[in-house]
Scaffold this active site. Structure first.
Site, PDB file in Angstrom:
ATOM      1  CG  ASN A   1      20.757  10.031 -64.165  1.00 31.10           C
ATOM      2  OD1 ASN A   1      19.833  10.376 -63.441  1.00 31.10           O
ATOM      3  ND2 ASN A   1      21.858   9.470 -63.691  1.00 31.10           N
TER       4      ASN A   1
ATOM      5  CB  VAL B   1      25.473  15.937 -64.775  1.00 33.13           C
ATOM      6  CG1 VAL B   1      24.313  16.636 -65.426  1.00 33.13           C
ATOM      7  CG2 VAL B   1      25.133  15.508 -63.369  1.00 33.13           C
TER       8      VAL B   1
ATOM      9  CE1 TYR C   1      22.725  14.219 -51.252  1.00 35.23           C
ATOM     10  CE2 TYR C   1      22.478  14.620 -48.907  1.00 35.23           C
ATOM     11  CZ  TYR C   1      22.197  14.956 -50.218  1.00 35.23           C
ATOM     12  OH  TYR C   1      21.383  16.029 -50.490  1.00 35.23           O
TER      13      TYR C   1
END
Ligand code: UDP
Length: 328
Positions: A33, A58, A146
């Site tokens: 992206n 995605v 993360y």
């Protein structure tokens, strides 16, 4: 011809994977992206018959026409400053993104390899880190977006493996460096080299006693490919066990770049891991893999890449502005 989908194709690792699979005779479908990836990393592939690129996020439903043999999920911001800037996207790509990749793999009967990370070990209390260590992660700290996304991603991948019988592989990637890293992504190597090239002092966070173990990108890509073609579904560490303190690393960069600048010390970011070194026994035994590029050689190649950047690219200074992105 085997067909492989690589998510995060325009990023640092994704673009090297595209190169490797093209070189090995695959039809490569890259997807990105472009939030943190850059088309310049893969522009040399656009003219090739066996490379396609989809500009797509995605985290949203993925449609790829035709058969797929392999999916490598490498889309994700991957540096502390990026997680601070785009925390929600980081969580989404690791959770919704992996779900979409796994669903697509089921539909296409493809094998999936997902990029996990040494961050699943958090600030580790076991050293070096073995795959059976469960980690020491702060879910609500700055790295939580993360670390937890990647931990969820591993859980989701194992669930698809055990429940649906999907062929899955999980690589836990340790600090990796090489050409195509973003100069301003906040990671220590581009930060130091960028500072040296601009004639600025090198910023060490904390006292520099924290350690990392840096793997050259070509070694990492070799390890990932071997894991993909193995039959082992559990997580495997891929990284270089050659551990060094950040202080010594700064001194190596000063020598490499011949800079006359000095080292300055800044505050250590919250939850910054104190030590990190992969135990790669599993990779050695299962894959016959170990790194072959030493740090001197790897750093020289990487420095040559950064020396080729334009003045404009060199002058982007975002990398040290952690404070800007932390909401008080
Ligand atoms: N670091 C530093 N100066 C910088 C950037 C990073 O001293 O300008 C430190 C950082 O605090 C960490 C280490 O270098 O201890 C590696 O940081 P990086 O962001 O590259 O990776 P990670 O912490 O995710 O391993």
């Amino acid at each position: 011809m085997k067909r492989v989908l690589i998510t995060g194709a325009a990023g640092f690792l994704g673009s090297h994977l595209c190169d490797r699979f093209i070189r090995d005779g695959f039809h490569v479908i890259g997807m990105d992206n472009l939030i943190t990836g850059r088309l310049s990393n893969i522009e040399h592939l656009f003219k090739l018959e066996h490379f396609e690129f989809y500009h797509h996020d995605v985290s949203k439903f993925i449609h790829v026409p035709g058969k797929l043999d392999y999916i490598l999920h490498f889309a994700s911001p991957a540096s502390p400053i990026d997680y601070l800037k785009i925390p929600i996207q980081t969580l989404k790509v690791g959770s919704l993104g992996v779900h979409n990749c796994l669903g697509l793999a089921r539909a296409k009967n493809a094998r999936v390899l997902i990029a996990s990370t040494s961050e699943v070990y958090g600030d580790p209390t076991v050293h070096p880190q073995t795959e059976d260590y469960w980690g020491n992660v702060n879910p609500v700290g700055p790295r939580g977006v993360y670390d937890e996304a990647k931990r969820f991603q591993e859980a989701m991948t194992m669930a698809y493996h055990t429940y649906h019988g999907l062929e899955t592989r999980i690589v836990r990637i340790f600090n990796t460096y090489g050409p195509r890293m973003r100069l301003n992504d906040g990671r220590v190597l581009p930060a130091f080299i960028g500072q040296a090239l601009r004639g600025e002092d090198l910023t060490i966070f904390g006292d520099g006693s924290q350690t990392r173990s840096f793997c050259y990108v070509d070694d990492l890509i070799e390890g990932i490919q071997r894991l993909l073609f193995s039959d082992y579904p559990h997580p495997v560490n891929i990284g270089n066990p050659d551990e060094i303190s950040i202080r010594e690393f700064a001194e190596e960069i000063i020598k490499l770049t011949n800079t006359t600048q000095k080292i300055v010390f800044k505050e250590l970011p919250k939850d910054d891991p104190k030590q990190r070194q992969p135990d790669i026994q599993k990779a050695r035994e299962l894959l016959g893999w170990q790194p072959v590029v030493n740090r001197r050689e790897g750093l020289e190649k990487t420095y040559a890449y950064f020396c080729g950047l334009s003045q404009e690219e060199l002058n982007q200074k975002e990398h040290n502005d952690f404070e800007k992105y932390i909401r008080k």
